[in-house]
Design a protein around this motif. Sequence first.
Motif, PDB file in Angstrom:
ATOM      1  N   GLU A  79       0.630  -1.214   0.129  1.00  0.00           N
ATOM      2  CA  GLU A  79       0.039  -0.107  -0.074  1.00  0.00           C
ATOM      3  C   GLU A  79       0.782   1.113  -0.064  1.00  0.00           C
ATOM      4  O   GLU A  79       0.599   2.246  -0.771  1.00  0.00           O
ATOM      5  CB  GLU A  79      -0.819   0.080   1.317  1.00  0.00           C
ATOM      6  N   LEU A  80       1.790   1.265   0.610  1.00  0.00           N
ATOM      7  CA  LEU A  80       2.726   2.296   1.074  1.00  0.00           C
ATOM      8  C   LEU A  80       3.311   2.656  -0.565  1.00  0.00           C
ATOM      9  O   LEU A  80       3.510   3.722  -0.719  1.00  0.00           O
ATOM     10  CB  LEU A  80       3.767   2.048   2.263  1.00  0.00           C
ATOM     11  N   ASN A  81       3.712   1.728  -0.992  1.00  0.00           N
ATOM     12  CA  ASN A  81       4.737   1.889  -2.252  1.00  0.00           C
ATOM     13  C   ASN A  81       3.566   2.286  -3.591  1.00  0.00           C
ATOM     14  O   ASN A  81       4.067   3.235  -3.915  1.00  0.00           O
ATOM     15  CB  ASN A  81       4.921   0.127  -2.632  1.00  0.00           C
ATOM     16  N   ALA A  82       2.411   1.986  -3.458  1.00  0.00           N
ATOM     17  CA  ALA A  82       1.405   2.130  -4.389  1.00  0.00           C
ATOM     18  C   ALA A  82       1.207   3.727  -4.227  1.00  0.00           C
ATOM     19  O   ALA A  82       1.044   4.571  -5.303  1.00  0.00           O
ATOM     20  CB  ALA A  82       0.320   1.394  -4.194  1.00  0.00           C
ATOM     21  N   ALA A  83       1.173   4.186  -2.674  1.00  0.00           N
ATOM     22  CA  ALA A  83       0.580   5.527  -2.538  1.00  0.00           C
ATOM     23  C   ALA A  83       1.549   6.366  -2.954  1.00  0.00           C
ATOM     24  O   ALA A  83       1.559   7.566  -3.695  1.00  0.00           O
ATOM     25  CB  ALA A  83       0.496   5.663  -1.018  1.00  0.00           C
ATOM     26  N   ILE A  84       3.080   5.767  -2.815  1.00  0.00           N
ATOM     27  CA  ILE A  84       4.237   7.009  -2.858  1.00  0.00           C
ATOM     28  C   ILE A  84       4.199   7.098  -4.466  1.00  0.00           C
ATOM     29  O   ILE A  84       4.310   8.175  -5.133  1.00  0.00           O
ATOM     30  CB  ILE A  84       5.419   6.229  -2.438  1.00  0.00           C
ATOM     31  N   GLN A  85       3.974   5.969  -5.366  1.00  0.00           N
ATOM     32  CA  GLN A  85       4.200   5.978  -6.751  1.00  0.00           C
ATOM     33  C   GLN A  85       3.197   6.912  -7.350  1.00  0.00           C
ATOM     34  O   GLN A  85       3.332   7.624  -8.270  1.00  0.00           O
ATOM     35  CB  GLN A  85       3.889   4.627  -7.322  1.00  0.00           C
ATOM     36  N   ARG A  86       1.830   6.842  -6.707  1.00  0.00           N
ATOM     37  CA  ARG A  86       0.801   7.426  -7.326  1.00  0.00           C
ATOM     38  C   ARG A  86       0.858   9.101  -7.012  1.00  0.00           C
ATOM     39  O   ARG A  86       0.865   9.924  -8.014  1.00  0.00           O
ATOM     40  CB  ARG A  86      -0.586   7.411  -6.680  1.00  0.00           C
ATOM     41  N   CYS A  87       1.681   9.464  -5.961  1.00  0.00           N
ATOM     42  CA  CYS A  87       1.909  10.807  -5.613  1.00  0.00           C
ATOM     43  C   CYS A  87       3.038  11.172  -6.486  1.00  0.00           C
ATOM     44  O   CYS A  87       3.211  12.389  -7.036  1.00  0.00           O
ATOM     45  CB  CYS A  87       2.196  11.006  -4.093  1.00  0.00           C
ATOM     46  N   LEU A  88       3.987  10.493  -6.723  1.00  0.00           N
ATOM     47  CA  LEU A  88       5.211  10.820  -7.593  1.00  0.00           C
ATOM     48  C   LEU A  88       4.773  10.950  -8.914  1.00  0.00           C
ATOM     49  O   LEU A  88       5.028  11.943  -9.471  1.00  0.00           O
ATOM     50  CB  LEU A  88       6.442   9.679  -7.700  1.00  0.00           C
ATOM     51  N   ASN A  89       3.702  10.290  -9.657  1.00  0.00           N
ATOM     52  CA  ASN A  89       3.197  10.305 -10.810  1.00  0.00           C
ATOM     53  C   ASN A  89       2.364  11.724 -11.029  1.00  0.00           C
ATOM     54  O   ASN A  89       2.411  12.310 -12.147  1.00  0.00           O
ATOM     55  CB  ASN A  89       2.071   9.278 -11.145  1.00  0.00           C
ATOM     56  N   GLN A  90       2.214  12.353  -9.774  1.00  0.00           N
ATOM     57  CA  GLN A  90       1.373  13.667  -9.876  1.00  0.00           C
ATOM     58  C   GLN A  90       2.309  14.784 -10.056  1.00  0.00           C
ATOM     59  O   GLN A  90       1.837  15.934 -10.402  1.00  0.00           O
ATOM     60  CB  GLN A  90       0.279  13.786  -8.698  1.00  0.00           C
ATOM     61  N   LEU A  91       3.484  14.591 -10.153  1.00  0.00           N
ATOM     62  CA  LEU A  91       4.599  15.680  -9.938  1.00  0.00           C
ATOM     63  C   LEU A  91       4.975  16.009 -11.443  1.00  0.00           C
ATOM     64  O   LEU A  91       4.879  15.001 -12.148  1.00  0.00           O
ATOM     65  CB  LEU A  91       5.644  15.455  -8.933  1.00  0.00           C
ATOM     66  N   GLU A  92       5.249  17.338 -11.716  1.00  0.00           N
ATOM     67  CA  GLU A  92       5.841  17.580 -12.951  1.00  0.00           C
ATOM     68  C   GLU A  92       7.231  16.989 -12.871  1.00  0.00           C
ATOM     69  O   GLU A  92       7.804  16.477 -11.927  1.00  0.00           O
ATOM     70  CB  GLU A  92       6.137  18.997 -12.987  1.00  0.00           C
ATOM     71  N   ASP A  93       7.459  16.773 -14.334  1.00  0.00           N
ATOM     72  CA  ASP A  93       9.113  16.046 -14.484  1.00  0.00           C
ATOM     73  C   ASP A  93      10.301  16.364 -13.581  1.00  0.00           C
ATOM     74  O   ASP A  93      10.616  15.345 -12.784  1.00  0.00           O
ATOM     75  CB  ASP A  93       9.200  15.894 -15.823  1.00  0.00           C
ATOM     76  N   GLU A  94      10.318  17.511 -13.448  1.00  0.00           N
ATOM     77  CA  GLU A  94      11.726  17.795 -12.683  1.00  0.00           C
ATOM     78  C   GLU A  94      11.479  17.726 -11.398  1.00  0.00           C
ATOM     79  O   GLU A  94      12.305  17.447 -10.596  1.00  0.00           O
ATOM     80  CB  GLU A  94      12.232  19.288 -13.162  1.00  0.00           C
ATOM     81  N   ARG A 115       9.441  22.291  -2.869  1.00  0.00           N
ATOM     82  CA  ARG A 115       7.925  22.176  -3.394  1.00  0.00           C
ATOM     83  C   ARG A 115       7.506  20.949  -3.790  1.00  0.00           C
ATOM     84  O   ARG A 115       6.475  20.518  -3.621  1.00  0.00           O
ATOM     85  CB  ARG A 115       8.038  23.068  -4.694  1.00  0.00           C
ATOM     86  N   ALA A 116       8.369  19.893  -4.359  1.00  0.00           N
ATOM     87  CA  ALA A 116       7.928  18.569  -4.664  1.00  0.00           C
ATOM     88  C   ALA A 116       7.722  17.791  -3.036  1.00  0.00           C
ATOM     89  O   ALA A 116       6.718  16.988  -3.063  1.00  0.00           O
ATOM     90  CB  ALA A 116       9.162  17.805  -5.087  1.00  0.00           C
ATOM     91  N   ARG A 117       8.417  18.356  -1.992  1.00  0.00           N
ATOM     92  CA  ARG A 117       8.196  17.550  -0.915  1.00  0.00           C
ATOM     93  C   ARG A 117       7.204  17.879  -0.253  1.00  0.00           C
ATOM     94  O   ARG A 117       6.246  17.171   0.208  1.00  0.00           O
ATOM     95  CB  ARG A 117       9.285  17.646   0.028  1.00  0.00           C
TER      96      ARG A 117
END
Lengths: 201, 202
Positions: B124-139, B174-176
Amino acid sequence: MKPAVSPKDNELLSAHLDGSLTEHEQAALSARLAAEPALAAALKQLQLTRAMVRRAPQRKTPRSFTLTAAMADQARGRLGAWSGFNFASAAASLALILVLLTDFSLNGLPLPAAASGAAEAPQALMAEAPEEADTALAPEPSPEAFTLEQPPAADEGAGEISAKRSLSASEWIAENARTLEALLASLAVISGVLAWHRRRN
Amino acid sequence: MNEEQLIRAAQNGDLDAFNRLVISYQGLAFNVAYRLLGEESSAEDATQEAFISAYRNLRSYHGGSFKAWLLRIVTNGSYDELRRRQRRPQVPLDPDPMDGDETPDPAWLADPGETPAELAERVELNAAIQRCLNQLEDEFRTAVVLVDVQGLEYTEVAEVLKRPLGTVKSRLARARSRMQECLQGFAELLPEQFRLKGEGIR
């Protein structure tokens, strides 16, 4: 939901977590953290977030990514193609400059003047200057050559053909200068874009 | 041979030397691509392409951090893949219930000695992290992945992104902050110790 801290403070807190503040910045932030509970709470949350992201597991590589000899050859083959593009880029740029210069000389100066100007250099070097500029473009055959190797009439004929070819090439360039310019400019731009793309990768 | 010698040998056409560099960095390269793309098969392709590109362009490496030079190739390749996806969005044949995100396969996350509940928590933690990463702009995503997930130094990230150090710091902050906001939405799914209480959030 927005954090209670300003973006500037958020940046300070983030850098603080990574130990990348200067001594002065660190001392100032420590004093503020002691006096401002909201800032301290924001730091704690940022710490939790970072700790959580750090727990993201590392994925095992599904296979080896080492290159086979065939892949290396293919990569080198592509390099050769790219080198060709780089050469093409340089050649196209040079050709474009030449065409622009030719275009300028054709439009800015009358063609015969340019042709006679080109003929002046060999004239100055030769002991006997030929009467006509057209014949000056070919080297003056010696009298022996006339009698022993080729009849003079044939050689003159060859000189005329050569002059005609040269003239028709100039005329062709003059007629198609704009097309050539556009073509070479396009080639230069395409090569430049491809070279830029390669540098990026 | 140390890394510098391997690089020099590889620049002179020694494929074995290059492949030793590949072995050293393939785990890092693949994981960076995986976190940027959020999907294994694309990450696999991006990693392979990156190593081929690195081999092809090895002569353009003139010192500095080889890791940063290589990761720049990996991130640029991943950005290209993301742009390709935007141009040609693909509809999955079997839409998954998690809103189109990749369903995590627990097999690769399994840790010997872990209880099923712990494994489920990590999934669950891994999925949540990846979903949140996917929402960030590339850089922004790259900054978080390189610093927080892979543990790179700011200076190395600045080399990878070709950005000044100050820009890296502000993007990371900002990303954090955005990751924090996003992960709040998964509070119930996260392990107790990572549940954000809402202090300082309004």
